[in-house]
Each structure stands twice: as C-alpha cells, then as structure tokens.
Write an enzyme that holds these catalytic residues in place. Structure first.
Site, PDB file in Angstrom:
ATOM      1  N   GLU A   1       0.602  -1.743   0.238  1.00 10.16           N
ATOM      2  CA  GLU A   1      -0.099   0.063  -0.081  1.00 10.16           C
ATOM      3  C   GLU A   1       1.056   1.332   0.322  1.00 10.16           C
ATOM      4  O   GLU A   1       1.570   1.350   0.333  1.00 10.16           O
ATOM      5  CB  GLU A   1      -1.239  -0.302   0.835  1.00 10.16           C
TER       6      GLU A   1
ATOM      7  N   ASP B   1       0.891   5.861   0.181  1.00 12.59           N
ATOM      8  CA  ASP B   1      -0.354   6.359   0.999  1.00 12.59           C
ATOM      9  C   ASP B   1       0.773   7.641   0.973  1.00 12.59           C
ATOM     10  O   ASP B   1       0.847   8.755   0.825  1.00 12.59           O
ATOM     11  CB  ASP B   1      -0.285   6.411   2.173  1.00 12.59           C
TER      12      ASP B   1
ATOM     13  N   GLU C   1      -3.483   4.656  -2.748  1.00 10.22           N
ATOM     14  CA  GLU C   1      -4.589   5.816  -1.750  1.00 10.22           C
ATOM     15  C   GLU C   1      -4.198   6.866  -1.794  1.00 10.22           C
ATOM     16  O   GLU C   1      -3.360   7.525  -1.406  1.00 10.22           O
ATOM     17  CB  GLU C   1      -4.364   5.491  -0.151  1.00 10.22           C
TER      18      GLU C   1
END
Length: 736
Positions: free
Chosen positions: A331, A333, A380
């Site tokens: 992930e 961000d 994200e």
C-alpha cells in the site's frame, strides 16, 4: 563380591534391550521388548504393536531368578523350548511370575546373571551411575592434565568436541546438578551422569525400539515398515527408506548394511523430511494459470510503516521487509509534497514522510527477489492532479517494462489474467476514468468516495476529485470502485473492477451473505484492511476474510502476533510465492458453499485430527530473571470456518525447557480441512499473570505430514529459533 565391570557390561546389554518371548500358557506366547532403564532399577517392556502401552517393574520387586523349566508354565512348554533358553522371574508377595524365553542361551544367561546382579546391587549398594564407556573415553581424551576433573569451561569445550548443541544456561544448570560436592568441577562418574541428562531422548528411543528387532538398529525392512505404518508413506516407502539411510545415517558400516542406528533415526526425525510440514508442498507446485481472483494473495497494509500509525517511522525498509516476506500487494498512501514531489505517509498524523519516487525505486529493486509473480501497488491517492501526473511519470520512468500499462493481448478481458501470465509485472490498483472499453477526454470528474478514504476517517477528501488522465491510464486490471451490493456486482460489474472493505464492513457482509461474497470473489478481486481505529497497527484475524474468498487481505506486516502467524502459515506453502490457490469450491461463480454450513456443500469431507504431544527440546528461555526456567505447555489451535475455530492444550511441566515430556493426546474434528490452519503454540505457564509466549509454528491443515514429526518453532517475529522443537505423533483420518 562381584566385579563392577561385569555389572556394567551386563547392564549395557540390558539397557540396549532384547526381544524375549513372554509365556502365559502353552498357547499364549508373545514377543515383548525388554530393557533396563537408565536408573538401573526399572525394567520396561512392551509389545512391538501395542501402540503406546508399555509396562514396567522394579528390580526391587524381584525376589529371585530361576533358570530352566522351573514353573508350571515352563514345564508345559518344555518340549518346545530347551531349558537353556528359559528363565522365570519370581516376584515378592502376591505378584505372578514372569516366564521368559530367550532367542539364544547366551541371551538367556545375560538376563539371568544381569537381573541377579542387579538384585544383589539393589540390596547391597547405593545408586551408582551407569557407566557409559564411550563418554568415559571422551572424558579421558579431554582431560589434558589427567586430574580426573573438569570445570564448566572445559565441559563446554568437550561438548563442542562431542558435537552436542546446547543451551548454555541449561547446560550450566545440569552441570550444577551433576556437581554433587559443589566443587565447581565434575569427576568422570558425574560427567557421565551430566551427559546422559543432557542428551537423553528416551521418547525417540522408544519409537526406535518398537520397530527394531535387535534394539540396535533398524534394518531396511524395519525402516520401511516404520515409514509405512507410522509415517503414512504407502508404496514409496522402500526407495525412501534407502534414501533416508544414505542421507542421515552417520555410521558408514550401517550405511553399507543398509540399516539405521538410533542416531541416524533421530537425525532423520529432526530433519526437514521429519518435519510436520510436508516438504513437497513447500515447493511451488500449484496451478498458476487460473485467474488472479482464484488465489489468496499475501497483502500488506500501511506498508510504509515500521511502527504504529500515529507517530511511527515511515520507511523504505518496511517495503523491503514485506516483499522479502513474500508480500505481493503493498500500500502507498500519497499526499502532495511541498516541492512538487508527492510524499508518502499516514495523512494528518506525525508519521514521517518518504518520497513516492523512492518507494517506486525500492519496489523495482525488491519486487521480484522472492517471487516473480505480480505485485499489486494499492494506491491511496490524496494528491491533486499535478502531482498525480508526477506519480505517473515516476511509475513509467522508474519501472519501465515492469509496469503493466495495457491489457495483455489488447483485448477487453472477460476474466482476469493468471499469475503465470503476469510474471514480473507490477500492477497499479487505483481509480480510473471510465473503463478499459472507453477513452474519454483529458480529465474527468470521477467519484472518489472509495471505501478506503472514507473509512480511514479522511473527512477532508472532497467527494468529487480530479483524476489525472496519465495516472488513470496506468490502471488496467485493478480499477478501484465503490461497492454497490452483490446484486449490482453480479449484473453490472467488470472482472477488472475491485472494491475495498474495512474489516467491520467485510465481517458484516460475510455474516449476512457469505455465499454471495464467495461467488463475487470467484470473479473479482476484493481487498480488506484493518479498521482505522487500530491506531496501534494491530491486526484482525485474516481467516474470517479468507473464509469468504477475499484475496487481498491486508495486514500490518510490521505487527507480530497471531494474525501474522496465520498469514505466514497460509503462504508458507507453494514456494512462499505469495499466491495460494483457493479451494475449488471457492473458485466457482455458482458456488453454494457457506462457511457457516460447511456440511451442506457437495463433496463435504470432514477430517479427524489427533495429535499426541510427546515432548519438546531446548525451548528458549523467556524470562531473563536469574535462574528462572520455563514451565512449558503446548496448545494446538485450529483456525478455519466458524465451526472449526477451536483449541486444546496439554498440562504444563514445571521447570523444564530442555526436554519436557507430556505424552498427551489432543483431538479435533475439522469440517473444512481445505481452509483450515493449525497453529502449535508453546507457552510458559504462569499462575498469576498471562502465560509468556515461547514459540509457535502455523501451517495449512492440508500440508500436515502424519506420523512421528518434529515441529521446528518460530519466534514471535516468525524467525527460526533452532534447535527448539516439539515432537508429536500426528494422525489424520476421514471422519466416517
């Protein structure tokens, strides 16, 4: 008097053991294995086939040994067995006699003389250590100044010479026990005692004795029989027996004779092949040509964090660690950086920031070191259009050919491509303008109320946000979309669209519509992630998500504990490649499987799992307090469909981390073996507070090897802690 040397020789023979016929009548004559235990006072015997049962009696209870045909039973079989093979042990008081027939007159004499001498010794002498010539020889070799004494330092050196792996605290503890006069050194007798205490694996010896005809070695046939009857190896046991002797038998003589000594047998049991995890399933061996949605995929959440998500350090190292652990979905961000360069951190918190482009460079270097199956970058995105375009540029320039930028064959897919087809590729998971079918104008407003952002409490995110065309174009098979219900997904959704759910949302869907969730996940990818309330970066149990077929179950890899143990256990199979094929009943878009009712599915085959926890070896010390020793217990935990979630534990053993013995059996029924994980945990029992964790090992139920196995324990962080292990006997059978 009698010569001590003679007792020793006889004792050594009796300790090695003999197979004698136990006779109760003319028709009842059965072979039993007899041996003298190390205390020199107890005789132990059992049938080769009577499972775990055995009997013992003390030499103290024997009144006399009678040679030849001196009892009613012996007289009744006199024609069949000559007198020189026969003898009778007569017990004090009301116990019956024990009538025995040896294979040779020499063996009969050895037991007759041996038991008589032991009776005499028991009557006249205090407890003397059994002499072990081999250890004495070593002692003499090492005793350089010939004073017949050795201090702890010298003993440590000698043990190294003798190739004994030892835990220093434990060895010192035993040394102190053996040093009866507290002189700080051991004399030869004390050293023999110390060495026996240190290396005795009686429980392995017993298994060996069950199959060894002469108590000295296993012939090729005996080893085959053991592999077939105990280790669940059918037809391949004969070549395998030969290979095991070649691989693990230290004695060249034994290898030449195709036989195996106790030492070789113990080495085999402690090896990878003797492990509870079937070594064949450690290799990459699953079908990798099915659509991505048919696999569980090892996935990380907040990959940039090494610690918790409020103040922790953001770090490239965290990406390296996760990828090294087989993670295939990371992930990122992203936020607008001050100088036009996007930065990665946990928004609105005090976590430090790293440059987006540095993460992508790290990814390029480490993505395919452990596995060459595809890596998904879950983006994200909190950046404005300009910095989104910068991100797109970095992705293209740094990753080059690695980045997947168009459908594989230029076709609109009806199902997702396979891990095999996507080898060496990095896939971007993010929002996309339109679908693969359409090309629209430069930038478009696209709905951004993706679960990810709203659930992470990002209130400032506008509901409409601009997407950069350049970044959007890089999204191929992982287009993030808002979830509009299973009905909509079934009728409208494309296979390359995927939704993300916080753990609570995913749990609710699983509870309300488990079967629908499974069917949806047969066709599309889905990602779950820990609740935004877990500011300590704790994890949820991934099993609940796997039970409904979610592929990308994101966990905080930086947080050790049960949840990561389960993740490691799930993905340890199939070459640790980060992809594990889901059970067939979860890959079918018309599946009727429900985790709450496993018994309803066609082909339902529950299994019975029985684990005899025999012993443990060299457990690490948990409490650093001076002189504290663990009080270990073993717990077996099953994780799977709700009906399968269960645990059983042994009692604890006081003050023994070196070689505790339990011999306790734990039983389970597993309704969905294909989904279940088995976790072995060893803890230090504590009356007043929580038990301390000592070690664990987790594996898929389907990867278990039956038979006598060692479980090689892992630390809290999932790393090996040799030589710590648990010795078990595992039995898996179909529930009928």
């Amino acid at each position: 008097g009698f010569c001590l040397q003679q007792v020793c020789c006889l004792s050594v023979l009796m300790m090695a053991g003999s197979t004698l016929r136990k006779v109760k009548s003319r028709s009842w004559k059965k072979q039993r294995h007899f041996r003298l235990l190390e205390d020199g006072l107890t005789i132990w015997y059992k049938s080769r086939w009577a499972g775990k049962g055995h009997s013992t009696f003390s030499v103290m209870d024997v009144e006399a040994v009678r040679e030849g045909h001196q009892s009613e039973v012996m007289l009744s079989i006199a024609e069949e067995f000559p007198a020189e093979l026969c003898f009778t042990l007569v017990f004090h008081g009301r116990q019956g006699n024990l009538d025995l027939v040896a294979d040779s007159p020499e063996e009969a004499q050895a037991w007759i003389q041996g038991v008589r001498k032991l009776i005499h010794k028991a009557q006249t002498m205090d407890e003397q250590e059994r002499q072990d010539q081999w250890v004495r020889d070593w002692f003499q070799k090492a005793d350089k100044n010939k004073d017949g004494k050795m201090n702890f330092k010298e003993v440590k050196k000698l043990l190294k010479m003798m190739n004994v792996e030892m835990n220093e605290d434990n060895a010192l503890h035993l040394f102190t026990m053996a040093d009866k006069c507290e002189s700080g050194s051991l004399e030869i007798e004390q050293f023999v005692h110390f060495y026996q205490m240190l290396t005795q694996r009686d429980e392995v010896w017993k298994v060996f004795q069950d199959y060894s005809g002469d108590g000295e070695r296993l012939t090729l046939e005996e080893l085959e029989t053991f592999l077939r009857l105990e280790q669940g190896e059918g037809d391949q046991s004969s070549q395998h027996a030969q290979q095991l002797i070649q691989r693990y038998e230290p004695s060249e003589t034994a290898v030449k004779e195709s036989s195996m000594s106790l030492e070789g047998f113990q080495m085999y049991l402690c090896s990878q092949e003797g492990s509870v995890f079937n070594p064949a399933l450690l290799e990459l061996q699953q079908d990798m040509n099915q659509p991505l949605s048919h696999y569980f995929i090892s996935s990380s959440h907040n990959t940039y964090l090494l610690e918790d998500q409020l103040r922790g350090q953001s770090s490239l190292e965290a990406y390296i660690q996760a990828l090294k652990r087989g993670c295939r979905c990371v992930e990122v961000d992203c936020w607008d950086g001050s100088d036009g360069e996007p930065v990665v951190y946990h928004g609105h918190t005090l976590t430090s920031k790293i440059l987006f482009r540095d993460i992508i460079s790290t990814l390029k270097e480490y993505a395919f070191k452990v596995s060459d199956f595809p890596v998904i970058v879950s983006l994200e995105n909190h950046c404005g259009v300009e910095q989104q375009t910068v991100m797109a540029t970095h992705l293209r320039q740094i990753l080059g050919e690695m980045l997947l930028t168009a459908p594989l064959d230029g076709q609109i897919p009806h199902m997702l491509p396979s891990p095999q087809e996507l080898r060496g590729k990095i896939l971007l998971k993010a929002k996309k303008i339109g679908g693969l079918e359409t090309h629209l104008d430069e930038t478009l407003t696209d709905e951004v109320s993706d679960e990810d952002e709203t659930a992470n409490g990002d209130a400032e995110s506008p509901s409409k946000s601009k997407l950069s065309r350049e970044l959007s174009d890089l999204v191929v098979y992982c287009k993030s979309v808002h979830f509009h219900g299973f009905e909509h997904a079934r009728s409208q959704a494309k296979c390359y669209e995927m939704s993300s759910f916080s753990e609570s949302k995913a749990k609710k869907l699983a509870k309300d519509a488990g079967s629908e969730f499974i069917r949806c996940n047969a066709r599309q990818l889905c990602r779950t992630y820990p609740s935004g309330l877990r500011t300590d970066s704790s994890n949820y149990n991934p099993q609940d998500m796997w039970n409904v077929g979610c592929q990308i179950v994101a966990l905080n890899f930086q947080t050790a504990g049960l949840e990561m143990d389960l993740n490691d256990g799930r993905f340890r199979q199939n070459g640790c490649c980060g992809y594990v094929l889901k059970p067939d009943f979860m890959r079918d878009a018309d599946s009727s499987f429900s985790p709450d009712r496993p018994e309803d599915r066609p082909g339902y085959k529950p299994a019975r799992l029985s684990i005899q926890v025999i012993s443990a070896q060299q457990l690490p010390k948990v409490n650093q307090k001076e002189g504290s020793i663990v009080d270990p217990l073993v717990r077996v935990e099953i994780y799977g469909v709700p009906q399968d979630q269960t645990k059983e534990e042994t009692g604890h053993i006081n003050n023994n981390g070196f070689n505790p013995v339990w011999n306790e059996t734990l039983n389970f029924i597993v309704h969905s073996p294909e989904l279940a994980l088995v976790r072995f945990v060893v803890e230090d029992h504590d009356k007043t507070s929580r038990n301390d964790f000592i070690g664990q090992f987790t594996l898929p139920f389907t990867c278990i090897q039956p038979g006598y196995r060692h479980i090689h324990l892992l630390s809290k962080d999932g790393t090996a802690i040799p030589p710590s292990s648990v010795f078990v006997n595992v039995n898996v059978s179909e529930l009928t």
